[in-house]
Scaffold this motif. Structure first.
Motif, PDB file in Angstrom:
ATOM      1  N   HIS A 112      63.792  39.660  35.106  1.00  0.00           N
ATOM      2  CA  HIS A 112      64.651  38.942  34.163  1.00  0.00           C
ATOM      3  C   HIS A 112      66.103  39.392  34.208  1.00  0.00           C
ATOM      4  CE1 HIS A 112      64.181  35.970  31.005  1.00  0.00           C
ATOM      5  NE2 HIS A 112      65.030  36.615  30.249  1.00  0.00           N
ATOM      6  N   THR A 113      66.396  40.518  34.860  1.00  0.00           N
ATOM      7  CA  THR A 113      67.700  41.159  34.722  1.00  0.00           C
ATOM      8  C   THR A 113      68.422  41.263  36.063  1.00  0.00           C
ATOM      9  OG1 THR A 113      66.782  42.506  32.928  1.00  0.00           O
ATOM     10  CG2 THR A 113      68.899  43.193  33.845  1.00  0.00           C
ATOM     11  N   MET A 114      69.677  40.787  36.082  1.00  0.00           N
ATOM     12  CA  MET A 114      70.586  40.987  37.206  1.00  0.00           C
ATOM     13  C   MET A 114      71.732  41.869  36.732  1.00  0.00           C
ATOM     14  SD  MET A 114      69.435  39.353  39.905  1.00  0.00           S
ATOM     15  CE  MET A 114      70.903  39.459  40.939  1.00  0.00           C
ATOM     16  N   VAL A 115      72.142  42.807  37.600  1.00  0.00           N
ATOM     17  CA  VAL A 115      73.207  43.725  37.203  1.00  0.00           C
ATOM     18  C   VAL A 115      74.262  43.801  38.294  1.00  0.00           C
ATOM     19  CG1 VAL A 115      71.710  45.109  35.720  1.00  0.00           C
ATOM     20  CG2 VAL A 115      71.986  45.754  38.121  1.00  0.00           C
ATOM     21  N   GLY A 116      75.500  44.081  37.868  1.00  0.00           N
ATOM     22  CA  GLY A 116      76.611  44.340  38.761  1.00  0.00           C
ATOM     23  C   GLY A 116      77.062  45.782  38.581  1.00  0.00           C
TER      24      GLY A 116
ATOM     25  N   LEU B 246      77.095  50.409  35.475  1.00  0.00           N
ATOM     26  CA  LEU B 246      76.678  49.011  35.385  1.00  0.00           C
ATOM     27  C   LEU B 246      77.718  48.262  34.562  1.00  0.00           C
ATOM     28  CD1 LEU B 246      72.856  49.502  34.736  1.00  0.00           C
ATOM     29  CD2 LEU B 246      74.028  49.105  36.917  1.00  0.00           C
ATOM     30  N   GLU B 247      78.585  47.536  35.263  1.00  0.00           N
ATOM     31  CA  GLU B 247      79.664  46.803  34.599  1.00  0.00           C
ATOM     32  C   GLU B 247      79.165  45.518  33.958  1.00  0.00           C
ATOM     33  OE1 GLU B 247      82.726  47.628  34.123  1.00  0.00           O
ATOM     34  OE2 GLU B 247      83.216  49.217  35.555  1.00  0.00           O
ATOM     35  N   LYS B 248      78.161  44.911  34.569  1.00  0.00           N
ATOM     36  CA  LYS B 248      77.614  43.660  34.040  1.00  0.00           C
ATOM     37  C   LYS B 248      76.095  43.732  34.055  1.00  0.00           C
ATOM     38  CE  LYS B 248      81.583  40.768  35.206  1.00  0.00           C
ATOM     39  NZ  LYS B 248      82.049  39.452  35.737  1.00  0.00           N
ATOM     40  N   ILE B 249      75.496  43.402  32.931  1.00  0.00           N
ATOM     41  CA  ILE B 249      74.042  43.387  32.777  1.00  0.00           C
ATOM     42  C   ILE B 249      73.677  42.052  32.146  1.00  0.00           C
ATOM     43  CG2 ILE B 249      72.035  44.537  31.772  1.00  0.00           C
ATOM     44  CD1 ILE B 249      73.827  47.051  31.437  1.00  0.00           C
TER      45      ILE B 249
ATOM     46  N   ALA C  59      79.885  30.036  46.602  1.00  0.00           N
ATOM     47  CA  ALA C  59      81.309  30.102  46.948  1.00  0.00           C
ATOM     48  C   ALA C  59      82.176  30.519  45.771  1.00  0.00           C
ATOM     49  CB  ALA C  59      81.767  28.737  47.477  1.00  0.00           C
ATOM     50  N   ASP C  60      81.670  30.389  44.551  1.00  0.00           N
ATOM     51  CA  ASP C  60      82.423  30.760  43.356  1.00  0.00           C
ATOM     52  C   ASP C  60      82.084  32.158  42.861  1.00  0.00           C
ATOM     53  OD1 ASP C  60      83.706  28.222  43.201  1.00  0.00           O
ATOM     54  OD2 ASP C  60      81.887  27.382  42.323  1.00  0.00           O
ATOM     55  N   GLY C  61      81.248  32.880  43.601  1.00  0.00           N
ATOM     56  CA  GLY C  61      80.866  34.220  43.185  1.00  0.00           C
ATOM     57  C   GLY C  61      79.762  34.256  42.156  1.00  0.00           C
TER      58      GLY C  61
ATOM     59  N   LYS D 203      71.080  28.937  38.580  1.00  0.00           N
ATOM     60  CA  LYS D 203      72.354  29.615  38.851  1.00  0.00           C
ATOM     61  C   LYS D 203      72.707  30.504  37.672  1.00  0.00           C
ATOM     62  CE  LYS D 203      76.265  27.273  38.724  1.00  0.00           C
ATOM     63  NZ  LYS D 203      77.391  26.399  39.133  1.00  0.00           N
ATOM     64  N   LEU D 204      73.137  31.737  37.987  1.00  0.00           N
ATOM     65  CA  LEU D 204      73.620  32.673  36.980  1.00  0.00           C
ATOM     66  C   LEU D 204      75.130  32.784  37.118  1.00  0.00           C
ATOM     67  CD1 LEU D 204      73.006  34.889  34.819  1.00  0.00           C
ATOM     68  CD2 LEU D 204      72.928  36.513  36.717  1.00  0.00           C
ATOM     69  N   ASP D 205      75.853  32.419  36.066  1.00  0.00           N
ATOM     70  CA  ASP D 205      77.311  32.541  36.044  1.00  0.00           C
ATOM     71  C   ASP D 205      77.669  34.015  35.869  1.00  0.00           C
ATOM     72  OD1 ASP D 205      80.063  32.659  35.017  1.00  0.00           O
ATOM     73  OD2 ASP D 205      79.930  30.480  34.879  1.00  0.00           O
ATOM     74  N   THR D 206      78.348  34.608  36.846  1.00  0.00           N
ATOM     75  CA  THR D 206      78.627  36.041  36.801  1.00  0.00           C
ATOM     76  C   THR D 206      79.785  36.386  35.865  1.00  0.00           C
ATOM     77  OG1 THR D 206      79.945  35.803  38.827  1.00  0.00           O
ATOM     78  CG2 THR D 206      77.663  36.542  39.071  1.00  0.00           C
ATOM     79  N   ASP D 207      80.451  35.384  35.312  1.00  0.00           N
ATOM     80  CA  ASP D 207      81.476  35.635  34.302  1.00  0.00           C
ATOM     81  C   ASP D 207      80.896  35.591  32.891  1.00  0.00           C
ATOM     82  OD1 ASP D 207      83.641  36.021  36.037  1.00  0.00           O
ATOM     83  OD2 ASP D 207      83.994  33.862  36.198  1.00  0.00           O
TER      84      ASP D 207
END
Length: 555
Positions: free
Chosen positions: A249-253, A260-263, A280-282, A304-308
């Motif tokens: 369920h979890t994606m992290v940056g 972990l800047e983004k969870i 292409a939009d990250g 799709k998961l929006d990384t913003d």
């Protein structure tokens, strides 16, 4: 090279700061084996470890860890005579060491980790975009657990002058039970250059605690990244972050220092499985299962998961796009990403996604032994072509979608880890595809299909069969002629399920034979150059990919 100073043995001071102290207790406990009637004690330790790892994957923990690190580091100045170090400050890599100091002259920094009985591990630290900074902050990878490590820092200024400084540091206690050094079943010949990348071992799934591991080309453990559960499937790099899955369920940056800047958790409607890719939009496009379906279909969605923002949006329901084929299959299978689930309709089982620059995407569907291309994935998706055994799809209405085979070669069986290779030397409309061909014909939702129609395919899923082989395969796809042909192929150890293939930058090919716990490096003619064996936690190692980590951990 002049060595100016050798520092005495020093240990990282662990401060009891908020949420961090509980993790320290768990690290000390590790996953030590218990004896006799103490299995309940062991289970309790594992439960505590699971809970603490889950806590690491929260914004509150990461902020507390960062504040504690900065406060400790900035309590006084740290020059080359007083290098500040801290073990694994964000809880995300057990064998890592945070390093901070300043120097009088701008320098890049190379570090070497040395420990008795192990090969040295040397890398140039990535410190950001500045070539010769005077403030040095980076993560040392690769401390050998349980022994004394000597870390030698070499500072090189813009005139090429080198100065060295060294510290000694105790190696950490591992959280898991993985091998510190893998068995090399085939050792490389003298002079064979395997590069300095790290093998990321993904998916040695455990009933206790799951991890992502880094091993170097000598088979020595250089990173232990704890996960909440399940597995990471690949590593993605974008805008200074390394993205990976920490659960279904979890994606992290994660940044280069391990923070972990983004969870992000997917919406409550979906769980991910098997693969993801950067668009292409990250943003991250993921293979998924839609939860709560009345028909119990699994592993046939793309989201799709929006990384913003962390928002999850649906892109494609294969069950709608290929509805006529879906209706020809039986309700059978489990949800591999939810072991407690039964009676799941695993009619397609996508295991790989590759995004193409023109907005299309190519998928590997294990259950049908088919490779599928979808145009305009993020707009109005439509089927372009398929590659595989067409008779699997007889009577479904999709038979005309298959590219024609150019040549005499057998098709794939349950293939994994397909990869698209664009080649500027090819005309428009042509490109390569390569993959791990499991060469195993079986579909639980098509129990009456005779897989022996595929030339050379295995129909018994037994890894102990010495005559059975999987393959590395490479195709040339010609969309203009609507054909595909095999350009390269060689046998590899058999794995009916899972596994991966990766063409490396040096021309070698990395193969993971997942159900045997083997991964090896091959020459292009199929000659095995090196091979490693990992003890299986349960049943397989899902994937092994090599990463150079340039511009992230290393310069």
């Amino acid at each position: 090279m002049q060595s100016l100073r050798s520092f005495p043995h020093r240990r990282a001071v662990v401060r009891a700061v908020g949420a961090l102290c509980a993790l320290t207790v768990v690290v000390a406990l590790g996953l030590c084996a218990t004896t006799g009637g103490a299995s309940s004690v062991r289970a309790a330790r594992i439960a505590r470890l699971n809970a603490r790892i889950a806590d690491i994957y929260t914004d509150d923990y990461q902020q507390a860890a960062h504040d504690a690190l900065v406060a400790e580091r900035d309590a006084r100045e740290h020059g080359v005579d007083d290098i500040f170090v801290k073990d694994n400050p964000y809880g995300t890599n057990t064998t890592s060491l945070y390093v901070y100091f300043t120097s009088r002259y701008g320098s890049n920094v190379t570090y070497t980790v040395s420990a008795d009985g192990y090969p040295d591990f040397t890398q140039q630290a990535y410190q950001g975009d500045e070539d010769y900074p005077t403030e040095h902050e980076f993560l040392v990878l690769g401390l050998v657990p349980g022994v004394t490590n000597t870390i030698t820092f070499t500072l090189t200024d813009d005139n090429g002058l080198d100065l060295t400084y060294a510290i000694e540091h105790d190696g950490p206690t591992l959280l898991g039970t993985e091998e510190t050094r893998l068995e090399q079943t085939v050792a490389p010949d003298d002079g064979t250059d395997l590069g300095d990348g790290l093998y990321a071992v993904m998916g040695n799934d455990s009933d206790d605690q799951d991890f992502l591991y880094y091993y170097d080309t000598d088979g020595v453990l250089r990173g232990e990244i704890p996960l909440k559960y399940y597995r990471a499937h690949r590593l993605l790099f974008s805008d200074g972050l390394m993205w990976f899955s920490a659960s279904t369920h979890t994606m992290v940056g994660m940044d280069r220092l391990g923070r972990l800047e983004k969870i992000y958790d997917l919406s409550d409607d979906y769980i991910l499985h098997h693969d993801y890719a950067l668009d292409a939009d990250g943003n991250i496009v993921l293979l998924a299962t839609q939860l709560g379906r009345d028909d119990h279909a699994v592993q046939d969605q793309v989201v799709k998961l929006d990384t913003d923002t962390g928002e999850t949006t649906p892109l494609l329901d294969f069950g709608e796009l290929l509805a006529d084929y879906k209706q020809t299959t039986t309700h059978a299978g489990i949800d591999e990403s939810d072991p407690s689930a039964t009676d799941r309709w695993d009619w397609l089982h996508c295991n790989t996604i590759q995004l193409v620059d023109d907005g299309s995407a190519i998928f590997s569907a294990r259950e049908t032994s088919t490779i599928i291309k979808i145009d305009d994935l993020e707009g109005e998706p439509k089927l372009d072509w398929m590659i595989g055994e067409p008779s699997v799809w007889d009577g479904s209405g999709y038979e005309d979608s298959f590219l024609a085979k150019d040549g005499d070669f057998g098709d794939t069986g349950g293939q994994h880890s397909i990869t698209v290779v664009q080649d500027d030397s090819l005309p428009d409309g042509q490109y390569y595809l390569y993959m791990f061909d499991n060469n195993y014909g079986y579909a639980s939702t098509r129990p009456d299909f005779d897989w022996s129609v595929v030339d050379g395919i295995e129909t018994e899923g037994l890894t102990g069969n010495d005559d059975a082989r999987s393959q590395y395969r490479r195709y040339l796809v010609d969309e203009n002629a609507r054909t595909y042909r095999e350009t390269d192929q060689f046998d590899v150890p058999f794995s009916p399920y899972v596994s991966s293939a990766q063409e490396l930058d040096d021309g070698h090919i990395l193969i993971d034979t997942g159900q045997q716990g083997l991964f090896g490096v091959y020459d292009t003619d199929g000659t095995l150059l090196a091979q490693y064996r990992m003890k299986l936690a349960t049943s397989y190692v899902y994937r092994v990919y090599q990463y150079g980590f340039k511009g992230f951990y290393f310069a």
